[in-house]
Each structure stands twice: as structure tokens, then as C-alpha cells.
Design a protein around this motif. Structure first.
Motif, PDB file in Angstrom:
ATOM      1  N   ALA A  15       0.804  -1.229   0.000  1.00  0.00           N
ATOM      2  CA  ALA A  15       0.000   0.000   0.000  1.00  0.00           C
ATOM      3  C   ALA A  15       0.836   1.277   0.000  1.00  0.00           C
ATOM      4  O   ALA A  15       0.365   2.334  -0.384  1.00  0.00           O
ATOM      5  CB  ALA A  15      -0.938  -0.005   1.206  1.00  0.00           C
ATOM      6  N   VAL A  64      -0.871 -11.202   5.983  1.00  0.00           N
ATOM      7  CA  VAL A  64       0.095 -12.289   5.737  1.00  0.00           C
ATOM      8  C   VAL A  64       0.117 -13.340   6.839  1.00  0.00           C
ATOM      9  O   VAL A  64       0.671 -14.421   6.662  1.00  0.00           O
ATOM     10  CB  VAL A  64       1.523 -11.741   5.511  1.00  0.00           C
ATOM     11  N   ARG A  65      -0.525 -13.028   7.981  1.00  0.00           N
ATOM     12  CA  ARG A  65      -0.538 -13.992   9.092  1.00  0.00           C
ATOM     13  C   ARG A  65      -1.572 -15.085   8.886  1.00  0.00           C
ATOM     14  O   ARG A  65      -1.567 -16.088   9.608  1.00  0.00           O
ATOM     15  CB  ARG A  65      -0.859 -13.269  10.411  1.00  0.00           C
ATOM     16  N   ALA A  91       5.782  -7.193   3.441  1.00  0.00           N
ATOM     17  CA  ALA A  91       5.012  -6.683   4.589  1.00  0.00           C
ATOM     18  C   ALA A  91       5.846  -6.786   5.861  1.00  0.00           C
ATOM     19  O   ALA A  91       6.546  -7.780   6.080  1.00  0.00           O
ATOM     20  CB  ALA A  91       3.723  -7.483   4.745  1.00  0.00           C
ATOM     21  N   VAL A 113       3.926 -11.379  11.664  1.00  0.00           N
ATOM     22  CA  VAL A 113       3.914 -10.620  10.401  1.00  0.00           C
ATOM     23  C   VAL A 113       5.240 -10.811   9.657  1.00  0.00           C
ATOM     24  O   VAL A 113       5.264 -11.086   8.451  1.00  0.00           O
ATOM     25  CB  VAL A 113       3.674  -9.105  10.661  1.00  0.00           C
ATOM     26  N   VAL A 140      12.161  -9.443   2.231  1.00  0.00           N
ATOM     27  CA  VAL A 140      12.690  -8.156   2.682  1.00  0.00           C
ATOM     28  C   VAL A 140      12.989  -8.255   4.176  1.00  0.00           C
ATOM     29  O   VAL A 140      12.094  -8.174   5.017  1.00  0.00           O
ATOM     30  CB  VAL A 140      11.713  -7.007   2.376  1.00  0.00           C
ATOM     31  N   SER A 141      14.260  -8.485   4.481  1.00  0.00           N
ATOM     32  CA  SER A 141      14.702  -8.525   5.873  1.00  0.00           C
ATOM     33  C   SER A 141      15.147  -7.104   6.240  1.00  0.00           C
ATOM     34  O   SER A 141      14.427  -6.134   5.935  1.00  0.00           O
ATOM     35  CB  SER A 141      15.806  -9.576   6.037  1.00  0.00           C
ATOM     36  N   LYS A 158      13.780 -10.694  11.819  1.00  0.00           N
ATOM     37  CA  LYS A 158      14.537 -10.443  10.592  1.00  0.00           C
ATOM     38  C   LYS A 158      15.731 -11.397  10.463  1.00  0.00           C
ATOM     39  O   LYS A 158      16.127 -11.754   9.358  1.00  0.00           O
ATOM     40  CB  LYS A 158      14.976  -8.973  10.524  1.00  0.00           C
ATOM     41  N   GLN A 186      18.494   2.051   6.887  1.00  0.00           N
ATOM     42  CA  GLN A 186      17.423   3.030   7.067  1.00  0.00           C
ATOM     43  C   GLN A 186      16.844   3.383   5.688  1.00  0.00           C
ATOM     44  O   GLN A 186      17.590   3.803   4.811  1.00  0.00           O
ATOM     45  CB  GLN A 186      18.026   4.266   7.716  1.00  0.00           C
TER      46      GLN A 186
HETATM   47  N1  LIG Z   1      11.872   1.718   6.351  1.00  0.00           N
HETATM   48  C1  LIG Z   1      12.975   1.190   6.835  1.00  0.00           C
HETATM   49  O1  LIG Z   1      13.847   1.910   7.364  1.00  0.00           O
HETATM   50  C2  LIG Z   1      13.223  -0.303   6.732  1.00  0.00           C
HETATM   51  C3  LIG Z   1      14.520  -0.772   6.967  1.00  0.00           C
HETATM   52  C4  LIG Z   1      14.785  -2.132   6.858  1.00  0.00           C
HETATM   53  C5  LIG Z   1      13.778  -2.998   6.507  1.00  0.00           C
HETATM   54  N2  LIG Z   1      12.521  -2.535   6.284  1.00  0.00           N
HETATM   55  C6  LIG Z   1      11.491  -3.519   5.917  1.00  0.00           C
HETATM   56  O2  LIG Z   1      10.965  -3.161   4.662  1.00  0.00           O
HETATM   57  C7  LIG Z   1       9.638  -3.692   4.540  1.00  0.00           C
HETATM   58  C8  LIG Z   1       8.710  -2.607   4.004  1.00  0.00           C
HETATM   59  O3  LIG Z   1       8.558  -1.598   4.971  1.00  0.00           O
HETATM   60  P1  LIG Z   1       8.477  -0.042   4.579  1.00  0.00           P
HETATM   61  O4  LIG Z   1       9.770   0.545   4.930  1.00  0.00           O
HETATM   62  O5  LIG Z   1       7.981   0.132   3.190  1.00  0.00           O
HETATM   63  O6  LIG Z   1       7.404   0.476   5.654  1.00  0.00           O
HETATM   64  P2  LIG Z   1       5.808   0.648   5.530  1.00  0.00           P
HETATM   65  O7  LIG Z   1       5.325   0.703   6.923  1.00  0.00           O
HETATM   66  O8  LIG Z   1       5.519   1.787   4.616  1.00  0.00           O
HETATM   67  O9  LIG Z   1       5.300  -0.698   4.823  1.00  0.00           O
HETATM   68  C9  LIG Z   1       4.946  -1.877   5.518  1.00  0.00           C
HETATM   69  C10 LIG Z   1       3.639  -2.397   4.924  1.00  0.00           C
HETATM   70  O10 LIG Z   1       3.341  -3.675   5.520  1.00  0.00           O
HETATM   71  C11 LIG Z   1       1.948  -3.700   5.722  1.00  0.00           C
HETATM   72  N3  LIG Z   1       1.588  -4.687   6.754  1.00  0.00           N
HETATM   73  C12 LIG Z   1       1.752  -4.607   8.098  1.00  0.00           C
HETATM   74  N4  LIG Z   1       1.227  -5.691   8.703  1.00  0.00           N
HETATM   75  C13 LIG Z   1       0.732  -6.481   7.707  1.00  0.00           C
HETATM   76  C14 LIG Z   1       0.070  -7.736   7.681  1.00  0.00           C
HETATM   77  N5  LIG Z   1      -0.235  -8.402   8.818  1.00  0.00           N
HETATM   78  N6  LIG Z   1      -0.286  -8.263   6.489  1.00  0.00           N
HETATM   79  C15 LIG Z   1      -0.019  -7.581   5.342  1.00  0.00           C
HETATM   80  N7  LIG Z   1       0.587  -6.394   5.292  1.00  0.00           N
HETATM   81  C16 LIG Z   1       0.962  -5.843   6.473  1.00  0.00           C
HETATM   82  C17 LIG Z   1       1.566  -2.279   6.134  1.00  0.00           C
HETATM   83  O11 LIG Z   1       0.177  -2.039   5.972  1.00  0.00           O
HETATM   84  C18 LIG Z   1       2.453  -1.464   5.207  1.00  0.00           C
HETATM   85  O12 LIG Z   1       1.790  -1.138   3.999  1.00  0.00           O
HETATM   86  C19 LIG Z   1       9.275  -4.219   5.940  1.00  0.00           C
HETATM   87  O13 LIG Z   1       9.443  -5.622   5.960  1.00  0.00           O
HETATM   88  C20 LIG Z   1      10.303  -3.549   6.838  1.00  0.00           C
HETATM   89  O14 LIG Z   1      10.556  -4.307   8.009  1.00  0.00           O
HETATM   90  C21 LIG Z   1      12.218  -1.202   6.386  1.00  0.00           C
END
Ligand SMILES: NC(=O)c1ccc[n+]([C@@H]2O[C@H](COP(=O)([O-])OP(=O)(O)OC[C@H]3O[C@@H](n4cnc5c(N)ncnc54)[C@H](O)[C@@H]3O)[C@@H](O)[C@H]2O)c1
Length: 269
Positions: A15, A64-65, A91, A113, A140-141, A158, A186
């Protein structure tokens, strides 16, 4: 020819943030995409934008759960596009609690999740991917799956995802399915990032040798490469995308501390 021409991909958590960027990148390269998130309605703008530029896309709710919802999402991919070649387990959620502060409820939510979800995704996507001639799974870890991180559940999930990646790469090699993990540091302009306290975000940035967080489009470039046939011999690998953080933040910060000590701006112990 696009780099993902004739392929079909399913992306979780699409999303916003990185997931939406993956969908835009994939569609631009000729891929048909099934975008999913907890609330299917939150995907409407993404779907409209990709369709308006000529892309093929369908959306559905997928928590996803929930195993039953994974089965429904696979049925939708098959109905809409007939095949599946790529799964991006994107997710994710975060608790921001050390061990001492961890509430069991948030521990379970985060593990469910970030780790159970990708396991269910691999389990349900692999048979359709096999039927489609094989493909690529990208998990995506995070750098939290390579180093310590202040959130106990996030860090554990992760690291777990990194292990799941390696075992699945071996289990599904005979089916022509590659499985890899990416480890962003980040990543700015995402929901998870925007919830970080300003000091934590700035401290995080200062510890990155490249001196900035990643743009979601930079992560999307890597995921696109792993999804495509440009990476056909890469499986079971972990790829850091973190501006040098996991390679040597201690060395980088030691240099900074040395400079501060030398200039008298920091007292030694
Ligand atoms: N932003 C960062 O700094 C960062 C760094 C390292 C890893 N990540 C990883 O990258 C991935 C994407 O995160 P992002 O940065 O785009 O943040 P984000 O919060 O914008 O995206 C995460 C998405 O996962 C969805 N989500 C949460 N719970 C869910 C569920 N039970 N079922 C389905 N969807 C669910 C949320 O609605 C959201 O759209 C994640 O796995 C996050 O852990 C992010």
C-alpha cells in the motif's frame, strides 16, 4: 522488452513505502502485478496509477498472518494472470521494545507478520511458481537481520527470515525457484520510518558511512534485479543495501570518535 516481460509477481504490504515502489518498478518493466496489503482498499490509488500508465494489476486484502488468505491470493493470481513467477515478502511491522520492555502480544504480532507471514507465502506460492516454470522469491529482511538492533522481536524476526531464506533456497532449488533476502538499513519516506523519533532517525543516519538513508526506489532496483532473469545464479544469498552500515559502522564511528577526541569536542572516559 521490459526486464520482467511475461512475468507475474505478487507483492505483500504494497500500500505504500517500499512495496508500492516495487509494484511501480515491476509494472514499468512489463510485469503483471498482484498487490496486497492488510486493507485491500488502501491499494486503490496505486492500482489506478499503474492502470493509467498501461500496466496490468489486481489488488486484494491479504493479512500475511492468515493462511486461508494466502490460498485466496494464489487463486486470484491464477484467475487474473494464469501464472506466478515472483513473490516479494515485503510486509513488515516493528515493536520498538528491548527484551525487558517486550510485551508478549507485540512479540507475537511482530514474529507473525515478519516471519510466519513469509513462511506461509513461500509455502503457498511455490507450487504455482513451479507450475509456471519456476521463479524468484525476495524476502525483505533488514540490517536488523545482520547485526544487533534495539527491538527484540524485530531483530529476531529479521534474523529468522534470513535463515528461512537459506533453507527455502535449498528446498525449492529442484523446482527452479530462487530465494534471496535483502537487508535494507534506514529507508526514508516509508510509514515505518516516519514513526521513528527524530533523534533516533538522525542518530541512525549519522552511523551510515554513506551519510543518508536509502530511497525506496534504490531498494526497488535491487528487488527488480533479483526478480528478473539477470540474477539466475543467485539463490540463498543475503544482500545488504545499507550505505555501508553493516560492513563497518563500528569502524566508521570509531574514526568519527577519534576526530572528536582529537579536536577536544568529546571527553575520553
Ligand atoms: N523503512 C525502513 O527503514 C526499513 C529498513 C529495513 C527494513 N525494512 C522492511 O521493509 C519492509 C517494508 O517496509 P516499509 O519501509 O515500506 O514500511 P511501511 O510501513 O511503509 O510498509 C509496511 C507495509 O506492511 C503492511 N503490513 C503490516 N502488517 C501487515 C500484515 N499483517 N499483512 C499484510 N501487510 C501488512 C503495512 O500495511 C504497510 O503497507 C518491511 O518488511 C520492513 O521491516 C524497512
Amino acid at each position: 522488452m521490459g526486464r520482467l516481460e511475461n512475468k507475474v509477481a505478487l507483492i505483500t504490504g504494497a500500500a505504500g513505502g517500499q512495496g508500492a515502489e516495487y509494484a511501480r518498478h515491476f509494472a514499468r518493466e512489463g510485469c503483471a502485478v498482484v498487490v496486497t496489503d492488510v486493507e485491500g482498499e488502501s491499494l486503490a490509488d496505486l492500482v489506478d496509477a499503474i492502470r493509467a500508465s498501461g500496466g496490468r494489476i489486481v489488488a486484494t486484502s491479504l493479512d500475511v498472518r492468515l493462511e486461508a488468505q494466502w490460498a485466496e491470493a494464489m487463486a486470484l493470481a491464477k484467475r487474473a494472470f494464469g501464472q506466478l513467477h515472483v513473490l516479494v515478502n515485503n510486509a513488515g511491522t516493528i515493536s520498538r521494545q528491548g527484551v525487558d520492555a517486550t510485551l508478549l502480544e507485540s512479540w507475537h504480532r511482530t514474529i507473525d507478520v515478519n516471519l510466519t507471514g513469509p513462511m506461509l507465502g513461500i509455502k503457498h506460492a511455490a507450487p504455482l511458481m513451479r507450475e509456471s516454470g519456476g521463479g524468484s522469491i525476495v524476502n525483505v529482511s533488514s540490517t536488523a537481520g545482520l547485526t544487533a538492533h534495539p527491538d527484540a522481536a524485530y531483530c529476531s524476526s529479521k534474523w529468522g527470515l534470513r535463515g528461512l531464506t537459506k533453507m527455502a533456497a535449498i528446498e525449492y532449488a529442484d523446482w527452479g525457484i530462487r530465494v534471496n533476502s535483502i537487508h535494507p538499513g534506514q529507508v526514508v519516506d516509508t510509514k515505518i520510518y516516519s514513526k521513528l523519533a527524530a533523534e533516533s532517525a538522525e542518530a541512525g543516519r549519522l552511523a551510515i558511512p554513506a551519510r543518508r538513508g536509502a530511497r525506496p526506489s534504490e531498494c526497488a532496483d535491487l528487488v527488480l534485479f533479483l526478480a528478473s532473469d539477470e540474477s539466475t545464479y543467485i539463490t540463498g544469498s543475503e544482500i545488504a543495501i545499507d550505505g555501508g552500515y553493516s560492513a563497518g559502522a563500528p569502524m566508521f564511528l570509531r574514526g568519527k570518535l577519534r576526530d572528536l577526541l582529537a579536536s577536544g569536542k568529546l571527553d575520553g572516559p
